[in-house]
Design a protein around this motif. Structure first.
Motif, PDB file in Angstrom:
ATOM      1  N   PRO B 187      21.546 -14.755  21.415  1.00 16.63           N
ATOM      2  CA  PRO B 187      22.551 -14.033  22.217  1.00 16.63           C
ATOM      3  C   PRO B 187      23.944 -14.644  22.087  1.00 16.63           C
ATOM      4  O   PRO B 187      24.946 -13.936  22.084  1.00 16.63           O
ATOM      5  N   ILE B 188      23.983 -16.006  21.910  1.00 16.26           N
ATOM      6  CA  ILE B 188      25.294 -16.650  21.749  1.00 16.26           C
ATOM      7  C   ILE B 188      25.944 -16.160  20.469  1.00 16.26           C
ATOM      8  O   ILE B 188      27.142 -15.868  20.414  1.00 16.26           O
ATOM      9  N   ASP B 189      25.099 -16.067  19.421  1.00 10.64           N
ATOM     10  CA  ASP B 189      25.607 -15.527  18.147  1.00 10.64           C
ATOM     11  C   ASP B 189      26.172 -14.115  18.339  1.00 10.64           C
ATOM     12  O   ASP B 189      27.221 -13.751  17.796  1.00 10.64           O
ATOM     13  N   SER B 190      25.458 -13.320  19.173  1.00 14.97           N
ATOM     14  CA  SER B 190      25.904 -11.929  19.433  1.00 14.97           C
ATOM     15  C   SER B 190      27.258 -11.928  20.144  1.00 14.97           C
ATOM     16  O   SER B 190      28.150 -11.126  19.825  1.00 14.97           O
ATOM     17  N   VAL B 191      27.402 -12.857  21.119  1.00 13.32           N
ATOM     18  CA  VAL B 191      28.659 -12.934  21.869  1.00 13.32           C
ATOM     19  C   VAL B 191      29.801 -13.338  20.943  1.00 13.32           C
ATOM     20  O   VAL B 191      30.906 -12.768  20.992  1.00 13.32           O
ATOM     21  N   ILE B 192      29.466 -14.358  20.059  1.00 14.10           N
ATOM     22  CA  ILE B 192      30.496 -14.821  19.120  1.00 14.10           C
ATOM     23  C   ILE B 192      30.931 -13.661  18.216  1.00 14.10           C
ATOM     24  O   ILE B 192      32.113 -13.418  17.988  1.00 14.10           O
ATOM     25  N   ALA B 193      29.909 -12.911  17.743  1.00 15.65           N
ATOM     26  CA  ALA B 193      30.204 -11.771  16.855  1.00 15.65           C
ATOM     27  C   ALA B 193      31.021 -10.707  17.603  1.00 15.65           C
ATOM     28  O   ALA B 193      31.957 -10.114  17.062  1.00 15.65           O
ATOM     29  N   TYR B 194      30.643 -10.490  18.879  1.00 18.15           N
ATOM     30  CA  TYR B 194      31.342  -9.503  19.711  1.00 18.15           C
ATOM     31  C   TYR B 194      32.806  -9.901  19.921  1.00 18.15           C
ATOM     32  O   TYR B 194      33.727  -9.089  19.782  1.00 18.15           O
ATOM     33  N   ALA B 195      33.015 -11.222  20.222  1.00 13.43           N
ATOM     34  CA  ALA B 195      34.367 -11.721  20.444  1.00 13.43           C
ATOM     35  C   ALA B 195      35.213 -11.560  19.188  1.00 13.43           C
ATOM     36  O   ALA B 195      36.388 -11.156  19.244  1.00 13.43           O
ATOM     37  N   ALA B 196      34.568 -11.878  18.046  1.00  6.81           N
ATOM     38  CA  ALA B 196      35.291 -11.745  16.768  1.00  6.81           C
ATOM     39  C   ALA B 196      35.658 -10.294  16.512  1.00  6.81           C
ATOM     40  O   ALA B 196      36.757  -9.979  16.033  1.00  6.81           O
ATOM     41  N   ARG B 197      34.728  -9.378  16.870  1.00  7.07           N
ATOM     42  CA  ARG B 197      34.987  -7.947  16.663  1.00  7.07           C
ATOM     43  C   ARG B 197      36.114  -7.463  17.559  1.00  7.07           C
ATOM     44  O   ARG B 197      36.958  -6.683  17.163  1.00  7.07           O
TER      45      ARG B 197
END
Lengths: 447, 246
Positions: B187-197
């Motif tokens: 989920p942290i990876d997802s958040v990081i990806a979301y923030a980058a997006r």
């Protein structure tokens, strides 16, 4: 009612679980037929204590059953087989001639492989289950010494051991001497004879190679005792484990004995190990007279040491074996002549049901001649029991044997203080590939 | 399997912890088994030596030595007993179980001593020898050699089993830790990806309903990133530097 602890409950459960296979074995609840029959007979006679009634045990109208536990397998099987063959030649002769008072002599045979524990188990089976008339022709000291306490335990049944193939002291002395009868001379007599003769020709440094068990110790003690009479001690000693094979090495033992610089070696072992020792001793240059006791099984030893060798004389030249029966080559002796005739006529075979390995029998041998003489005397004792053989009267029947001519150059006598029939020791050497009577120690071995 | 950098140090820590546990319990096991077994062996040997000594009196005085040999042959079958010998009061060997011969070290030793002796016999191994006098020593003594190699073997077996157990637990622990780390990191990876997006595609609709709907820390973080993004967009539209409107 007391509550069972957790451990008791678990223990009972486990015990019950383990008993299941026993409960469901065939005839688990039935008594052995012969036991049941025996008990029925006892009840008919109004007897309740099985130990109190021993007549008829091992005897029917047709048979007298003798129990045998001997080595029919393993490296010493030749001894058990040859002893059995010799005895069976005479029993066969008697049985074909109508038996003893119409009863045939039957041998109930078990193999103990020359190991004490099976010998004890076999004896228990023979006495309790098979209910044989007497025990006969056992082989070996380590086996017989373990069986003797059992015979004392069964003394109420008068279960006697006749003519075991061992010269050890325990069945000749208290507390077990009363339960066995011996025909052959003892190891003490054999070793004393060997020591006397070696010392007489100046070979005073005598070393001993022996089996690490009761048999070896018995012979070792005999040598020690005989040497102490001359103020001498055993020069060196080496041992081997019972069951050693001819293919095994005895070089370490030879090296140990060589360090003591002996002028003669007395071996107390069985043929496979003693043949291996002889081979390695000659190969390593221990060229002194090497003697063996009668138990060794001379023909088996000779076969092993000479088979496939062109230079076999090198290995047998310094060999001397003591014997407790005369040479089977001497046909001027009536018993020897009779023995050879019966061995030729009946060609007795080893008991097939206990034979596990191949074995090539000898036409004649010292061991089978001893078995033959054992059987001859056993038949005489059984005859003296009359038409109602009774185990309770066995000992008395043996004691009637006095100055009895068994057919060799020595007469046999037994008595309460004499439980060994023969005393004579013979010495043999190898000539032309066979054992013959040694004529002169001086001429053969004096250096 | 890729181990997250964040947890690599933790795994190294776990490894060292297990190594310390393994070593310390093995050392304790060696000490305990050695001490207890040695004491038990010596005690049993003394008991057996005394039994033979008591039984030997009658045999030595009244019977043939083959009976004595037969007696000791029965005891040599007991596990751990490597040799038995009986000496007379003069030190002469009356019966023994040595093959192919009596070792020189024993032949030359003082047989009158009743102390426990540790022996190293070349070609045979290490032994603890105990003695018991026959008839208070006037008829000789019984000597029993117990194989200490057997104790070493038992220790080896016990330690081996322990190390095997700890290693199994360690391997299971490591794989479980990696799996748990990956489970937590996803989920942290997802958040990081979301923030980058969000940063990259600010003018587009970058909302991720699944992520924003989560009621855990990851959901809160995602919502926070969205909020900051919206605030930054709003400030940019007003021409004020980000954050000054609050």
């Amino acid at each position: 009612m007391r509550r069972m602890t957790r451990r008791e409950v678990l223990g009972s459960g486990l015990g019950g679980f383990m008993a299941i296979p026993w409960l469901f074995r065939p005839n688990a609840w039935a008594e052995p037929d012969d036991l049941t029959d025996q008990r029925r007979k006892q009840e008919m006679n109004g007897e309740t204590n099985p130990d109190a009634r021993t007549e008829q045990t091992g005897v029917t109208d047709a048979e007298i059953v003798l129990g045998v536990s001997a080595a029919f397998s393993g490296p010493s099987r030749g001894l058990g087989i040859e002893l059995y063959r010799g005895a069976n030649a005479y029993f066969e002769h008697v049985n074909r001639a109508g038996g003893i008072q119409g009863r045939k002599v039957v041998l109930k045979t078990y193999d103990d492989g020359y190991q004490p524990n099976p010998a004890v188990t076999n004896t228990m089976t023979l006495v309790q289950q098979d209910q044989v008339f007497a025990l006969f022709g056992y082989v070996g000291t380590p086996t017989v010494t373990r069986v003797l306490p059992m015979l004392k335990k069964f003394q109420g049944k008068n279960a006697y051991l006749f003519f075991p193939f061992t010269g050890a002291q325990p069945q000749r002395e208290p507390p077990y001497g009363d339960f066995a009868f011996n025909l052959r001379a003892s190891y003490r007599q054999e070793t004393a004879g060997l020591v006397d003769n070696f010392v007489s020709i100046g070979n005073k440094r005598i070393a001993v190679f022996y089996q690490a068990d009761a048999y070896g110790r018995s012979g070792w003690a005999g040598v020690r005792l005989a040497m102490s009479r001359y103020g001498l001690q055993i020069a060196g000693e080496a041992t081997y484990r019972r069951g050693a094979k001819f293919s095994g090495s005895m070089r370490r033992q030879v090296e140990i004995l060589k360090q003591s610089n002996p002028s003669a070696v007395i071996c107390i072992g069985s043929y496979a190990a003693c043949a291996a020792f002889l081979r390695d001793a000659v190969d390593l240059g221990l060229e002194v007279p090497i003697a063996n006791l009668s138990f060794v099984g001379s023909e088996n030893l000779l076969k092993l040491i000479t088979e496939g060798r062109d230079d076999s004389r090198r290995y047998t030249n310094l060999l001397v074996n003591s014997q407790v029966v005369p040479s089977y080559e001497d046909t001027s002796i009536p018993a020897v002549k009779q023995y050879r005739e019966m061995m030729d006529r009946y060609d007795p075979q080893p008991p097939s049901h206990v034979l596990k390995e191949d074995y090539t029998s000898f036409s004649y041998s010292f061991v089978s001649l001893e078995g033959f003489l054992n059987a001859k005397l056993m038949v005489e004792i059984l005859r003296r029991l009359g038409d109602q053989p009774d185990r309770n009267k066995l000992e008395d029947a043996v004691f009637t044997i006095s100055d009895f001519d068994i057919g060799i150059d020595e007469r046999v006598s037994f008595g309460p203080d004499r439980r060994q029939g023969l005393q004579q020791v013979y010495y043999t050497v190898v000539e032309s590939g066979r054992f013959v009577t040694l004529k002169s120690w001086e001429g053969r071995f004096a250096s | 399997m890729k181990i997250q950098k964040l947890f690599q140090k933790t795994l190294v820590g776990i490894f060292f912890l297990f190594a310390v546990i393994s070593l310390s319990t093995s050392a304790l096991c060696i000490y305990t088994v050695d001490t207890h077994l040695s004491a038990e062996y010596e005690s049993n040997s003394r008991g057996i030596a005394k039994t033979i000594a008591d039984s030997s009196v009658d045999i030595l005085l009244n019977r043939d030595l083959s009976a004595l040999q037969s007696l000791i042959d029965q005891f040599i079958e007991i596990q751990g007993i490597s040799y038995i010998y009986i000496t007379s009061e003069h030190g002469e060997f009356l019966a023994h179980t040595f093959v192919p011969g009596i070792p020189t070290e024993i032949a030359q030793s003082d047989h009158s001593s009743r102390a426990t002796v540790e022996r190293n016999l070349p070609g045979m191994g290490d032994f603890v020898e105990v003695s018991s006098p026959i008839l208070a020593g006037v008829a000789g003594a019984v000597h029993i050699g117990m194989d200490t190699g057997l104790i070493a073997l038992k220790i080896q077996r016990a330690v081996g089993q322990q190390v095997y157990l700890i290693s199994s637990i360690f391997i299971i622990g490591v794989f479980s830790a990696i799996w748990l780390v990956r489970l937590a990191a996803k989920p942290i990876d997802s958040v990081i990806a979301y923030a980058a997006r969000l940063a990259r595609e600010r003018n587009k609709d970058s909302s991720d309903d699944t992520l924003l709907a989560r009621d855990d820390e990851v959901g809160q973080l995602a919502r926070l990133f969205l909020y900051f993004s919206m605030v930054m967009d709003f400030d940019k539209a007003r021409g004020t530097p980000p954050g000054e409107n609050t």
